[in-house]
Design a protein around this motif. Structure first.
Motif, PDB file in Angstrom:
ATOM      1  N   TYR A  77     -14.727 -15.479  12.786  1.00 44.73           N
ATOM      2  CA  TYR A  77     -14.359 -16.856  13.085  1.00 44.73           C
ATOM      3  C   TYR A  77     -14.516 -17.653  11.802  1.00 44.73           C
ATOM      4  O   TYR A  77     -15.565 -17.602  11.156  1.00 44.73           O
ATOM      5  CB  TYR A  77     -15.245 -17.452  14.187  1.00 44.73           C
ATOM      6  N   ASP A  78     -13.463 -18.343  11.389  1.00 45.70           N
ATOM      7  CA  ASP A  78     -13.480 -19.137  10.160  1.00 45.70           C
ATOM      8  C   ASP A  78     -13.982 -20.545  10.486  1.00 45.70           C
ATOM      9  O   ASP A  78     -13.262 -21.345  11.090  1.00 45.70           O
ATOM     10  CB  ASP A  78     -12.067 -19.177   9.558  1.00 45.70           C
ATOM     11  N   GLU A  79     -15.230 -20.825  10.084  1.00 41.68           N
ATOM     12  CA  GLU A  79     -15.836 -22.138  10.334  1.00 41.68           C
ATOM     13  C   GLU A  79     -15.065 -23.244   9.618  1.00 41.68           C
ATOM     14  O   GLU A  79     -14.850 -24.323  10.167  1.00 41.68           O
ATOM     15  CB  GLU A  79     -17.297 -22.149   9.870  1.00 41.68           C
ATOM     16  N   LYS A  80     -14.654 -22.949   8.378  1.00 44.59           N
ATOM     17  CA  LYS A  80     -13.949 -23.952   7.573  1.00 44.59           C
ATOM     18  C   LYS A  80     -12.603 -24.325   8.195  1.00 44.59           C
ATOM     19  O   LYS A  80     -12.244 -25.495   8.289  1.00 44.59           O
ATOM     20  CB  LYS A  80     -13.757 -23.404   6.151  1.00 44.59           C
ATOM     21  N   GLY A  81     -11.872 -23.321   8.632  1.00 47.26           N
ATOM     22  CA  GLY A  81     -10.555 -23.558   9.234  1.00 47.26           C
ATOM     23  C   GLY A  81     -10.609 -23.793  10.728  1.00 47.26           C
ATOM     24  O   GLY A  81      -9.589 -24.084  11.352  1.00 47.26           O
ATOM     25  N   VAL A  82     -11.777 -23.632  11.323  1.00 48.43           N
ATOM     26  CA  VAL A  82     -11.999 -23.788  12.758  1.00 48.43           C
ATOM     27  C   VAL A  82     -10.972 -22.966  13.549  1.00 48.43           C
ATOM     28  O   VAL A  82     -10.242 -23.481  14.398  1.00 48.43           O
ATOM     29  CB  VAL A  82     -11.973 -25.281  13.178  1.00 48.43           C
ATOM     30  N   CYS A  83     -10.922 -21.661  13.226  1.00 49.59           N
ATOM     31  CA  CYS A  83      -9.974 -20.787  13.913  1.00 49.59           C
ATOM     32  C   CYS A  83     -10.434 -19.333  13.805  1.00 49.59           C
ATOM     33  O   CYS A  83     -11.144 -18.957  12.877  1.00 49.59           O
ATOM     34  CB  CYS A  83      -8.570 -20.951  13.334  1.00 49.59           C
ATOM     35  N   PRO A  84     -10.014 -18.489  14.737  1.00 47.48           N
ATOM     36  CA  PRO A  84     -10.310 -17.063  14.625  1.00 47.48           C
ATOM     37  C   PRO A  84      -9.418 -16.431  13.551  1.00 47.48           C
ATOM     38  O   PRO A  84      -8.293 -16.888  13.325  1.00 47.48           O
ATOM     39  CB  PRO A  84      -9.960 -16.518  16.010  1.00 47.48           C
ATOM     40  N   VAL A  85      -9.936 -15.427  12.886  1.00 49.39           N
ATOM     41  CA  VAL A  85      -9.150 -14.673  11.906  1.00 49.39           C
ATOM     42  C   VAL A  85      -9.231 -13.195  12.294  1.00 49.39           C
ATOM     43  O   VAL A  85     -10.255 -12.736  12.792  1.00 49.39           O
ATOM     44  CB  VAL A  85      -9.651 -14.898  10.460  1.00 49.39           C
ATOM     45  N   MET A  86      -8.128 -12.478  12.063  1.00 50.99           N
ATOM     46  CA  MET A  86      -8.113 -11.076  12.482  1.00 50.99           C
ATOM     47  C   MET A  86      -7.106 -10.264  11.677  1.00 50.99           C
ATOM     48  O   MET A  86      -6.040 -10.763  11.306  1.00 50.99           O
ATOM     49  CB  MET A  86      -7.764 -10.974  13.967  1.00 50.99           C
ATOM     50  N   ILE A  87      -7.480  -9.018  11.410  1.00 54.85           N
ATOM     51  CA  ILE A  87      -6.594  -7.999  10.836  1.00 54.85           C
ATOM     52  C   ILE A  87      -6.480  -6.909  11.894  1.00 54.85           C
ATOM     53  O   ILE A  87      -7.498  -6.416  12.387  1.00 54.85           O
ATOM     54  CB  ILE A  87      -7.165  -7.393   9.541  1.00 54.85           C
ATOM     55  N   SER A  88      -5.253  -6.540  12.249  1.00 52.50           N
ATOM     56  CA  SER A  88      -5.055  -5.478  13.240  1.00 52.50           C
ATOM     57  C   SER A  88      -3.751  -4.740  12.938  1.00 52.50           C
ATOM     58  O   SER A  88      -2.994  -5.137  12.056  1.00 52.50           O
ATOM     59  CB  SER A  88      -5.022  -6.062  14.657  1.00 52.50           C
ATOM     60  N   ASN A  89      -3.519  -3.681  13.696  1.00 51.22           N
ATOM     61  CA  ASN A  89      -2.286  -2.900  13.592  1.00 51.22           C
ATOM     62  C   ASN A  89      -2.024  -2.447  12.152  1.00 51.22           C
ATOM     63  O   ASN A  89      -0.933  -2.632  11.615  1.00 51.22           O
ATOM     64  CB  ASN A  89      -1.106  -3.707  14.148  1.00 51.22           C
ATOM     65  N   LEU A  90      -3.032  -1.851  11.525  1.00 54.96           N
ATOM     66  CA  LEU A  90      -2.903  -1.355  10.149  1.00 54.96           C
ATOM     67  C   LEU A  90      -1.920  -0.204  10.082  1.00 54.96           C
ATOM     68  O   LEU A  90      -1.956   0.701  10.918  1.00 54.96           O
ATOM     69  CB  LEU A  90      -4.265  -0.887   9.633  1.00 54.96           C
ATOM     70  N   ARG A  91      -1.040  -0.247   9.084  1.00 52.29           N
ATOM     71  CA  ARG A  91      -0.056   0.807   8.879  1.00 52.29           C
ATOM     72  C   ARG A  91       0.050   1.094   7.385  1.00 52.29           C
ATOM     73  O   ARG A  91      -0.143   0.201   6.571  1.00 52.29           O
ATOM     74  CB  ARG A  91       1.310   0.384   9.424  1.00 52.29           C
ATOM     75  N   SER A  92       0.397   2.318   7.052  1.00 57.93           N
ATOM     76  CA  SER A  92       0.594   2.675   5.644  1.00 57.93           C
ATOM     77  C   SER A  92       1.660   3.752   5.535  1.00 57.93           C
ATOM     78  O   SER A  92       1.948   4.460   6.498  1.00 57.93           O
ATOM     79  CB  SER A  92      -0.719   3.163   5.026  1.00 57.93           C
ATOM     80  N   LYS A  93       2.215   3.845   4.347  1.00 57.16           N
ATOM     81  CA  LYS A  93       3.182   4.899   4.043  1.00 57.16           C
ATOM     82  C   LYS A  93       3.204   5.089   2.535  1.00 57.16           C
ATOM     83  O   LYS A  93       2.778   4.223   1.780  1.00 57.16           O
ATOM     84  CB  LYS A  93       4.584   4.544   4.574  1.00 57.16           C
ATOM     85  N   PHE A  94       3.681   6.241   2.118  1.00 60.87           N
ATOM     86  CA  PHE A  94       3.861   6.522   0.697  1.00 60.87           C
ATOM     87  C   PHE A  94       5.363   6.592   0.425  1.00 60.87           C
ATOM     88  O   PHE A  94       6.057   7.400   1.023  1.00 60.87           O
ATOM     89  CB  PHE A  94       3.195   7.848   0.306  1.00 60.87           C
ATOM     90  N   ASP A  95       5.843   5.750  -0.466  1.00 65.82           N
ATOM     91  CA  ASP A  95       7.253   5.768  -0.873  1.00 65.82           C
ATOM     92  C   ASP A  95       7.393   6.474  -2.212  1.00 65.82           C
ATOM     93  O   ASP A  95       6.602   6.222  -3.129  1.00 65.82           O
ATOM     94  CB  ASP A  95       7.798   4.337  -1.017  1.00 65.82           C
ATOM     95  N   VAL A  96       8.391   7.335  -2.335  1.00 64.29           N
ATOM     96  CA  VAL A  96       8.683   7.978  -3.609  1.00 64.29           C
ATOM     97  C   VAL A  96       9.397   6.967  -4.488  1.00 64.29           C
ATOM     98  O   VAL A  96      10.364   6.334  -4.056  1.00 64.29           O
ATOM     99  CB  VAL A  96       9.558   9.230  -3.415  1.00 64.29           C
ATOM    100  N   VAL A  97       8.907   6.794  -5.732  1.00 72.42           N
ATOM    101  CA  VAL A  97       9.529   5.855  -6.669  1.00 72.42           C
ATOM    102  C   VAL A  97       9.761   6.549  -8.003  1.00 72.42           C
ATOM    103  O   VAL A  97       9.127   7.537  -8.327  1.00 72.42           O
ATOM    104  CB  VAL A  97       8.666   4.577  -6.877  1.00 72.42           C
ATOM    105  N   LYS A  98      10.677   5.991  -8.759  1.00 73.43           N
ATOM    106  CA  LYS A  98      10.974   6.562 -10.086  1.00 73.43           C
ATOM    107  C   LYS A  98      10.326   5.751 -11.157  1.00 73.43           C
ATOM    108  O   LYS A  98      10.015   4.629 -11.045  1.00 73.43           O
ATOM    109  CB  LYS A  98      12.469   6.612 -10.282  1.00 73.43           C
TER     110      LYS A  98
END
Length: 166
Positions: free
Chosen positions: A145-166
């Motif tokens: 909970y962000d006291e300064k912003g007076v709002c809940p904060v959250m990170i969810s649904n994490l996803r990742s991938k590896f892209d081939v690059v040149k």
């Protein structure tokens, strides 16, 4: 030589600028992922840990690399060298549009990185400016909970991938 760019995406609620962080620099941040042997296709059973602060002499005798590992199945050596400068924080705008953001570039020889594992040492800031450091994402989410912003904060649904690059 094949370069793989680690790309991440997540749902950020009242947060922005998610990125790796460990102390005052990213030399100690550990990237965990499994590797697939480029020769026999064997997938490692354990996660491989790579960080910018860990270097070993390259088997060719020229320069250094961040990891040299032997395939347990066929015995061939593979290397992973990290290349700084390609990463960007995951912003709230990118999160809302479902876009992936680059985190780190890996020069892989003999291995292909697969299945990135989110762990400890992330940082993010709230839209009100509160900074959160040393976040552990190994459980797949983060909520405060962000006291300064007076709002809940959250990170969810994490996803990742590896892209081939040149």
């Amino acid at each position: 030589m094949v370069n793989y760019l680690l790309m991440i995406c997540a749902d950020l609620e009242n947060l922005t600028n998610l990125e790796p962080h460990d102390g005052c620099d990213d030399l100690n941040f550990s990237y965990l992922f499994k590797v697939k042997c480029g020769c026999c296709g064997e997938l490692s059973q354990k996660e491989t840990c790579v960080s910018l602060g860990d270097t070993v002499p390259n088997s060719s005798g020229k320069g250094t690399t961040n990891l040299i590992q032997k395939c347990k199945f066929c015995g061939r050596d593979g290397t992973v060298t990290m290349i700084k400068g390609r990463g960007k924080p995951l912003t709230q705008e990118a999160s809302q549009s479902g876009k992936y953001c680059p985190v780190m570039l890996f020069d892989c020889r003999g291995f292909e990185p697969v299945d990135f594992i989110f762990g400890d040492g992330w940082k993010v800031e709230s839209i009100a400016g509160t900074k959160y450091e040393g976040i552990d994402l190994s459980n797949g989410d983060f909520a405060e909970y962000d006291e300064k912003g007076v709002c809940p904060v959250m990170i969810s649904n994490l996803r990742s991938k590896f892209d081939v690059v040149k």
